[in-house]
Design a protein around this motif. Sequence first.
Motif, PDB file in Angstrom:
ATOM      1  N   PHE A   1      -9.339  52.002  21.485  1.00 46.05           N
ATOM      2  CA  PHE A   1      -9.022  50.585  21.664  1.00 46.05           C
ATOM      3  C   PHE A   1      -7.856  50.163  20.779  1.00 46.05           C
ATOM      4  O   PHE A   1      -7.677  50.665  19.664  1.00 46.05           O
ATOM      5  CB  PHE A   1     -10.241  49.725  21.344  1.00 46.05           C
ATOM      6  CG  PHE A   1     -11.283  49.736  22.430  1.00 46.05           C
ATOM      7  CD1 PHE A   1     -11.372  48.700  23.347  1.00 46.05           C
ATOM      8  CD2 PHE A   1     -12.172  50.798  22.536  1.00 46.05           C
ATOM      9  CE1 PHE A   1     -12.322  48.717  24.353  1.00 46.05           C
ATOM     10  CE2 PHE A   1     -13.131  50.831  23.545  1.00 46.05           C
ATOM     11  CZ  PHE A   1     -13.209  49.780  24.454  1.00 46.05           C
ATOM     12  N   LEU A   2      -7.072  49.225  21.299  1.00 46.47           N
ATOM     13  CA  LEU A   2      -5.932  48.694  20.565  1.00 46.47           C
ATOM     14  C   LEU A   2      -6.175  47.241  20.183  1.00 46.47           C
ATOM     15  O   LEU A   2      -6.808  46.485  20.927  1.00 46.47           O
ATOM     16  CB  LEU A   2      -4.655  48.764  21.417  1.00 46.47           C
ATOM     17  CG  LEU A   2      -4.162  50.149  21.801  1.00 46.47           C
ATOM     18  CD1 LEU A   2      -4.628  50.495  23.209  1.00 46.47           C
ATOM     19  CD2 LEU A   2      -2.640  50.207  21.726  1.00 46.47           C
ATOM     20  N   GLY A   3      -5.656  46.875  19.028  1.00 44.21           N
ATOM     21  CA  GLY A   3      -5.637  45.483  18.596  1.00 44.21           C
ATOM     22  C   GLY A   3      -4.419  45.310  17.717  1.00 44.21           C
ATOM     23  O   GLY A   3      -4.526  45.301  16.491  1.00 44.21           O
ATOM     24  N   CYS A   4      -3.236  45.217  18.317  1.00 39.95           N
ATOM     25  CA  CYS A   4      -1.995  45.243  17.550  1.00 39.95           C
ATOM     26  C   CYS A   4      -0.916  44.441  18.295  1.00 39.95           C
ATOM     27  O   CYS A   4      -1.165  43.874  19.352  1.00 39.95           O
ATOM     28  CB  CYS A   4      -1.530  46.683  17.338  1.00 39.95           C
ATOM     29  SG  CYS A   4      -1.343  47.634  18.873  1.00 39.95           S
ATOM     30  N   GLY A   5       0.283  44.413  17.719  1.00 42.54           N
ATOM     31  CA  GLY A   5       1.418  43.760  18.380  1.00 42.54           C
ATOM     32  C   GLY A   5       1.286  42.258  18.455  1.00 42.54           C
ATOM     33  O   GLY A   5       1.482  41.668  19.514  1.00 42.54           O
ATOM     34  N   PHE A   6       1.009  41.611  17.306  1.00 45.48           N
ATOM     35  CA  PHE A   6       0.722  40.184  17.344  1.00 45.48           C
ATOM     36  C   PHE A   6       1.965  39.305  17.154  1.00 45.48           C
ATOM     37  O   PHE A   6       1.847  38.092  17.010  1.00 45.48           O
ATOM     38  CB  PHE A   6      -0.350  39.842  16.305  1.00 45.48           C
ATOM     39  CG  PHE A   6      -1.725  40.244  16.747  1.00 45.48           C
ATOM     40  CD1 PHE A   6      -2.514  39.383  17.485  1.00 45.48           C
ATOM     41  CD2 PHE A   6      -2.214  41.507  16.453  1.00 45.48           C
ATOM     42  CE1 PHE A   6      -3.767  39.766  17.919  1.00 45.48           C
ATOM     43  CE2 PHE A   6      -3.469  41.894  16.878  1.00 45.48           C
ATOM     44  CZ  PHE A   6      -4.255  41.023  17.617  1.00 45.48           C
ATOM     45  N   ASN A   7       3.152  39.906  17.181  1.00 43.39           N
ATOM     46  CA  ASN A   7       4.389  39.123  17.257  1.00 43.39           C
ATOM     47  C   ASN A   7       4.489  38.039  16.187  1.00 43.39           C
ATOM     48  O   ASN A   7       4.799  36.891  16.478  1.00 43.39           O
ATOM     49  CB  ASN A   7       4.530  38.489  18.649  1.00 43.39           C
ATOM     50  CG  ASN A   7       4.541  39.522  19.754  1.00 43.39           C
ATOM     51  OD1 ASN A   7       5.552  40.150  20.017  1.00 43.39           O
ATOM     52  ND2 ASN A   7       3.397  39.718  20.393  1.00 43.39           N
ATOM     53  N   SER A   8       4.165  38.422  14.961  1.00 46.40           N
ATOM     54  CA  SER A   8       4.268  37.502  13.823  1.00 46.40           C
ATOM     55  C   SER A   8       3.292  36.332  13.913  1.00 46.40           C
ATOM     56  O   SER A   8       3.481  35.304  13.275  1.00 46.40           O
ATOM     57  CB  SER A   8       5.706  36.963  13.692  1.00 46.40           C
ATOM     58  OG  SER A   8       5.938  36.483  12.392  1.00 46.40           O
ATOM     59  N   ALA A   9       2.237  36.498  14.732  1.00 44.63           N
ATOM     60  CA  ALA A   9       1.220  35.442  14.854  1.00 44.63           C
ATOM     61  C   ALA A   9      -0.177  35.992  14.574  1.00 44.63           C
ATOM     62  O   ALA A   9      -1.168  35.458  15.051  1.00 44.63           O
ATOM     63  CB  ALA A   9       1.274  34.822  16.247  1.00 44.63           C
ATOM     64  N   GLY A  10      -0.244  37.073  13.782  1.00 39.59           N
ATOM     65  CA  GLY A  10      -1.530  37.718  13.523  1.00 39.59           C
ATOM     66  C   GLY A  10      -2.513  36.826  12.799  1.00 39.59           C
ATOM     67  O   GLY A  10      -3.716  36.840  13.098  1.00 39.59           O
ATOM     68  N   MET A  11      -2.040  36.039  11.832  1.00 39.59           N
ATOM     69  CA  MET A  11      -2.942  35.141  11.099  1.00 39.59           C
ATOM     70  C   MET A  11      -3.546  34.109  12.043  1.00 39.59           C
ATOM     71  O   MET A  11      -4.709  33.733  11.912  1.00 39.59           O
ATOM     72  CB  MET A  11      -2.185  34.447   9.966  1.00 39.59           C
ATOM     73  CG  MET A  11      -1.694  35.390   8.884  1.00 39.59           C
ATOM     74  SD  MET A  11      -3.044  36.070   7.887  1.00 39.59           S
ATOM     75  CE  MET A  11      -3.483  34.632   6.925  1.00 39.59           C
ATOM     76  N   MET A  12      -2.766  33.649  12.991  1.00 39.12           N
ATOM     77  CA  MET A  12      -3.229  32.621  13.927  1.00 39.12           C
ATOM     78  C   MET A  12      -4.205  33.198  14.953  1.00 39.12           C
ATOM     79  O   MET A  12      -5.211  32.578  15.302  1.00 39.12           O
ATOM     80  CB  MET A  12      -2.033  32.006  14.640  1.00 39.12           C
ATOM     81  CG  MET A  12      -2.379  30.952  15.682  1.00 39.12           C
ATOM     82  SD  MET A  12      -0.923  30.154  16.367  1.00 39.12           S
ATOM     83  CE  MET A  12      -0.189  31.495  17.295  1.00 39.12           C
ATOM     84  N   LEU A  13      -3.913  34.424  15.442  1.00 36.11           N
ATOM     85  CA  LEU A  13      -4.688  34.991  16.536  1.00 36.11           C
ATOM     86  C   LEU A  13      -5.805  35.923  16.076  1.00 36.11           C
ATOM     87  O   LEU A  13      -6.699  36.250  16.859  1.00 36.11           O
ATOM     88  CB  LEU A  13      -3.754  35.764  17.475  1.00 36.11           C
ATOM     89  CG  LEU A  13      -2.663  34.964  18.181  1.00 36.11           C
ATOM     90  CD1 LEU A  13      -1.726  35.901  18.944  1.00 36.11           C
ATOM     91  CD2 LEU A  13      -3.259  33.948  19.130  1.00 36.11           C
TER      92      LEU A  13
END
Length: 505
Positions: free
Chosen positions: A28-40
């Motif tokens: 499973f993947l959970g990555c590539g949050f485009n500089s919005a990781g804290m928000m998402l």
Amino acid sequence: VSLLNKRESFTADHKPLMGEAPEVRGFFLGCGFNSAGMMLGGGCGKELAHWIIHGRPEKDMYGYDIRRFHHSLTNNNRWIRERSHESYAKNYSVVFPFDEPLASRNMRKDPFHQVLQEQGCVFQERHGWERPGWFNRDGPAPILDYDYYSAYDVPKNNDYKYSEILGKEYTFDFPPHHYVIRDECLTCRNAVAVFDMSYFGKFYLTGPDAKKAADWLFTADVNKAPGEAYYLAIGGGVAQHNWSHIQAVLQDQGFCCTLIDHTEDMGMISIQGPKSRELLQEVLDSDLSSDAFPFSTHKIVNAAGHKVRAMRLSFVGEMGWELHIPKESCLPVYHAVMAAGAKYGICNAGYRAIDSLSIEKGYRHWHADLRPDDTPLEAGLAFTCKMKTSIPFLGRKALEAQKAEGLRRRIVCFTVDEKVPMFGLETIFRNGVPVGHLRRSEFGFSIDKTIGYGYIRNPDGGVVSPDFVRSGEFTLERMGVTYKATAHLKSPFDPENKRVKGIYG
């Protein structure tokens, strides 16, 4: 003041990469949050945990699902490099309703691409494919190589007609070529139009357990003799997702059958309209009368000397046939159709026309009218489910429970008499109380009204019955302005389905 300099990742469509990898089960993947990781991170982490444990997320996560990308794109470094750059470049851009990328184009082209481009086709990109959007009357508008917006010393594309056309799309009003799409729609309704739908996925399900697999995978009764093959034509934007889902089910259930991809080997055109039978009777060597070729059937026939699969289907609400054509036969068959159709006023039409025509008829679009968290009962598609049989299928128990309990939400069609553009996400009010939002909206040129579809709930938490819909007064809010709307439980266009059966007049 503290500053932090770091590397940041941007994905090809500016959305995270989540879910089970198509290539490796259980990874499973959970990555590539485009500089919005804290928000998402919080919400995505919760959904990913549910996904891992239960095999699917609890909420609609399709837009983040890694299976939204075709494997030919994720294996293409140029596609990744260009699209990820544009994703970053447009990070804070206003998102307009009909925006298209300029990066990573012309990756997947069907056999009709060149001849349609010469006729002024303005292409849309879906799943890497170039599919017809609509047809420009001012000549060809070819798509050029990506210029990185003149970054990295790459020369900027000047006098770029396709980019100029897109620029005119950057509006929340009707675009300047609104009338062109209108003409494509009305030609289809009154004469005949041809649609290039070659970007569809085209799969064969074969093997000793093909019938068992089809019974379990598909809600409809597709009873076939054991060992026969099933031909699946799947909307191109969701082809990879469907492929991965079907493969996973075959593996989990232990079905002895094979899924074969023939997408690149075949083209597909759809000929639709009241003149389609007269036209195609000149091209196909088969009797096209309703007795000999009923709606929702198919045959292998000859078209201008080439063997094709003809299906009597429609996604625009007219009498018509789809022709599924081997790649090498596509252009000869297309030219034969256009030559025979000249006296009937045939025109090329694109997906912008399909969007309008299909919403008039109430045909559902994936991830607009239909999402992974919608059920067929809520979406008004109970007729596609074999509930009157005893055949088990994936999701049957959930549908039986929902049917017994009653629907807590339901899709409803709305029309607005005022000629105002809507695009989806407009709030739906019933008697002044918000009860949902539009999933999709288009202008219906045949009924000359704005049409929208959305799911509504009962504010009291009760069942959303037909009487609940009929007894309410509805308004839709667009950009702070409310418009009176009429609710429909049936399609506002040809609710008796006469036209698809060839009954005109």
